[in-house]
Motif scaffolding. Structure first.
Motif, PDB file in Angstrom:
ATOM      1  N   LEU A 184     -16.873  28.683 -19.976  1.00  0.00           N
ATOM      2  CA  LEU A 184     -15.656  28.507 -19.191  1.00  0.00           C
ATOM      3  C   LEU A 184     -14.494  29.232 -19.873  1.00  0.00           C
ATOM      4  CD1 LEU A 184     -17.201  25.476 -19.711  1.00  0.00           C
ATOM      5  CD2 LEU A 184     -15.756  24.927 -17.756  1.00  0.00           C
ATOM      6  N   TYR A 221     -10.225  29.051 -20.057  1.00  0.00           N
ATOM      7  CA  TYR A 221      -9.040  28.276 -19.765  1.00  0.00           C
ATOM      8  C   TYR A 221      -7.812  29.073 -20.184  1.00  0.00           C
ATOM      9  CZ  TYR A 221     -11.818  24.001 -19.116  1.00  0.00           C
ATOM     10  OH  TYR A 221     -12.698  23.053 -18.651  1.00  0.00           O
ATOM     11  N   PHE A 227      -8.107  25.293 -16.071  1.00  0.00           N
ATOM     12  CA  PHE A 227      -9.396  25.939 -15.827  1.00  0.00           C
ATOM     13  C   PHE A 227      -9.214  27.201 -14.983  1.00  0.00           C
ATOM     14  CE2 PHE A 227     -13.733  26.609 -14.972  1.00  0.00           C
ATOM     15  CZ  PHE A 227     -13.875  26.838 -13.613  1.00  0.00           C
ATOM     16  N   GLU A 252     -22.273  17.766 -22.246  1.00  0.00           N
ATOM     17  CA  GLU A 252     -21.159  18.394 -21.554  1.00  0.00           C
ATOM     18  C   GLU A 252     -19.963  18.654 -22.448  1.00  0.00           C
ATOM     19  OE1 GLU A 252     -21.950  16.225 -17.265  1.00  0.00           O
ATOM     20  OE2 GLU A 252     -19.991  17.037 -17.711  1.00  0.00           O
ATOM     21  N   LYS A 253     -20.050  18.300 -23.730  1.00  0.00           N
ATOM     22  CA  LYS A 253     -18.903  18.518 -24.595  1.00  0.00           C
ATOM     23  C   LYS A 253     -18.604  20.010 -24.668  1.00  0.00           C
ATOM     24  CE  LYS A 253     -19.812  19.525 -29.412  1.00  0.00           C
ATOM     25  NZ  LYS A 253     -20.039  19.022 -30.757  1.00  0.00           N
ATOM     26  N   LEU A 254     -17.330  20.345 -24.633  1.00  0.00           N
ATOM     27  CA  LEU A 254     -16.897  21.732 -24.701  1.00  0.00           C
ATOM     28  C   LEU A 254     -16.593  22.105 -26.143  1.00  0.00           C
ATOM     29  CD1 LEU A 254     -14.473  21.920 -21.641  1.00  0.00           C
ATOM     30  CD2 LEU A 254     -16.834  22.717 -21.784  1.00  0.00           C
ATOM     31  N   PHE A 290     -14.713  25.003 -28.162  1.00  0.00           N
ATOM     32  CA  PHE A 290     -13.715  26.023 -27.870  1.00  0.00           C
ATOM     33  C   PHE A 290     -13.621  27.064 -28.981  1.00  0.00           C
ATOM     34  CE2 PHE A 290     -11.219  24.674 -24.185  1.00  0.00           C
ATOM     35  CZ  PHE A 290     -11.654  23.379 -24.007  1.00  0.00           C
ATOM     36  N   SER A 347     -16.108  11.028 -15.133  1.00  0.00           N
ATOM     37  CA  SER A 347     -16.307  11.325 -16.551  1.00  0.00           C
ATOM     38  C   SER A 347     -14.974  11.702 -17.185  1.00  0.00           C
ATOM     39  CB  SER A 347     -17.307  12.479 -16.698  1.00  0.00           C
ATOM     40  OG  SER A 347     -17.500  12.795 -18.055  1.00  0.00           O
ATOM     41  N   TYR A 394      -9.999  15.261 -26.417  1.00  0.00           N
ATOM     42  CA  TYR A 394     -10.002  16.372 -27.361  1.00  0.00           C
ATOM     43  C   TYR A 394      -8.733  16.302 -28.219  1.00  0.00           C
ATOM     44  CZ  TYR A 394     -13.667  18.493 -24.491  1.00  0.00           C
ATOM     45  OH  TYR A 394     -14.839  18.735 -23.806  1.00  0.00           O
ATOM     46  N   PHE A 424     -13.612  18.392 -29.668  1.00  0.00           N
ATOM     47  CA  PHE A 424     -14.159  17.269 -28.912  1.00  0.00           C
ATOM     48  C   PHE A 424     -14.154  15.991 -29.743  1.00  0.00           C
ATOM     49  CE2 PHE A 424     -16.740  15.073 -25.921  1.00  0.00           C
ATOM     50  CZ  PHE A 424     -17.739  14.421 -26.618  1.00  0.00           C
ATOM     51  N   GLN A 449     -16.762  11.548 -25.101  1.00  0.00           N
ATOM     52  CA  GLN A 449     -16.939  11.619 -23.661  1.00  0.00           C
ATOM     53  C   GLN A 449     -17.406  10.256 -23.166  1.00  0.00           C
ATOM     54  OE1 GLN A 449     -20.150  13.912 -21.884  1.00  0.00           O
ATOM     55  NE2 GLN A 449     -18.921  14.302 -20.069  1.00  0.00           N
ATOM     56  N   ARG A 481     -20.896   8.757 -23.890  1.00  0.00           N
ATOM     57  CA  ARG A 481     -21.971   9.722 -23.711  1.00  0.00           C
ATOM     58  C   ARG A 481     -21.994  10.777 -24.803  1.00  0.00           C
ATOM     59  NH1 ARG A 481     -24.939  10.045 -18.915  1.00  0.00           N
ATOM     60  NH2 ARG A 481     -25.906  11.746 -20.055  1.00  0.00           N
ATOM     61  N   SER A 523     -14.038  15.170 -15.311  1.00  0.00           N
ATOM     62  CA  SER A 523     -14.973  15.979 -14.543  1.00  0.00           C
ATOM     63  C   SER A 523     -15.668  15.067 -13.541  1.00  0.00           C
ATOM     64  CB  SER A 523     -15.984  16.688 -15.451  1.00  0.00           C
ATOM     65  OG  SER A 523     -16.658  15.766 -16.277  1.00  0.00           O
ATOM     66  N   ILE A 528     -21.674  13.417 -14.391  1.00  0.00           N
ATOM     67  CA  ILE A 528     -22.759  14.047 -15.127  1.00  0.00           C
ATOM     68  C   ILE A 528     -23.918  14.298 -14.171  1.00  0.00           C
ATOM     69  CG2 ILE A 528     -24.511  13.570 -16.874  1.00  0.00           C
ATOM     70  CD1 ILE A 528     -22.325  12.214 -18.497  1.00  0.00           C
ATOM     71  N   GLN A 557     -14.286  20.925 -16.570  1.00  0.00           N
ATOM     72  CA  GLN A 557     -13.434  19.826 -17.005  1.00  0.00           C
ATOM     73  C   GLN A 557     -11.986  20.230 -16.785  1.00  0.00           C
ATOM     74  OE1 GLN A 557     -14.397  18.189 -20.887  1.00  0.00           O
ATOM     75  NE2 GLN A 557     -16.585  18.489 -20.555  1.00  0.00           N
TER      76      GLN A 557
END
Lengths: 114, 115
Positions: free
Chosen positions: A34, A36, A46, A100-102, A104, B31, B35, B45, B48, B55, B94, B97, B104
């Motif tokens: 992604l 940003y 986004f 799903e953690k981003l 960066f 979700s 951060y 991060f 979540q 999660r 978001s 899942i 996001q």
């Protein structure tokens, strides 16, 4: 260990020309990427994303290219406009592993010169 | 349609104190992620949450905790504040899942200063 790298801290481009921002990653589990944009005192906005099953995704003036073999992606902005001046972050996640953690990069400050 | 909202906008605390930051996701998003962004770095991060369950957890000490409520809003708590906790804290939401939509969306952040 910096898994997502943006090696250019800053970039200046003339208005109307193409802006190309680059990003490299080291973790081969990443499969979703992604971009940003961030203005000062605001949260990241986004812009565009790409799955590892594709090598290109386009949305208006923004195109993201993914080269999986090189673990490299780039964001192209054409034509560049003064409002595009901001810090751009590349981010990656490992969706197929349920994560799903981003993660960066450190960002690239883009300045569009009128 | 309202985006992700966070409160407060700014906060000044003293070392050793505790802080609670709040986040409301975009309507329909289930979700929520947190951060931390320090100057010159990308966001890191922390947590979540999905359907009130944790999660994912980043590499942060146990002084950091969070929870998600039935309406999908979330709180981040930090105990025994250190000077190094000074940062911009971002909340992102978001859809869900496994919903084939992994973007996001971030709120404006809470700027925490620890003195």
């Amino acid at each position: 260990d910096q898994q997502v790298k943006q090696n250019s801290p800053s970039l200046s481009v003339q208005e109307g020309r193409i802006s190309i921002l680059n990003c490299d990653y080291t973790n081969s589990m990443f499969d979703y990427f992604l971009w940003y944009k961030k203005y000062p005192a605001e949260g990241p906005t986004f812009l565009i994303s790409i799955s590892s099953i594709k090598d290109k995704n386009e949305d208006g003036r923004f195109t993201v290219f993914l080269n999986k073999s090189a673990k490299h992606l780039s964001l192209h902005i054409v034509p560049s406009q003064p409002g595009d001046s901001a810090v751009y972050f590349c981010a990656a996640s490992a969706i197929r592993f349920g994560n799903e953690k981003l993660t960066f990069g450190t960002g690239t400050r883009l300045t569009i010169i009128p | 349609d309202a985006g992700v909202t966070q409160s407060p906008t700014h906060l000044i605390k003293t070392r050793g104190q505790q802080v609670t930051l709040r986040c409301s996701p975009i309507s329909g998003h289930k979700s929520v992620s947190w951060y931390q962004q320090v100057l010159g770095q990308g966001p890191q991060f922390i947590f979540q949450y999905y359907e009130k369950e944790e999660r994912g957890r980043g590499n942060f000490p146990d002084r950091f905790s969070a929870r998600q409520f039935p309406n999908y809003s979330s709180e981040l708590n930090v105990n025994a504040l250190l000077l190094g906790d000074s940062a911009l804290y971002l909340c992102a939401s978001s859809l869900a899942i496994g919903d084939n939509s992994y973007e996001q969306y971030f709120g404006p952040g809470t700027r925490l200063t620890v003195t």
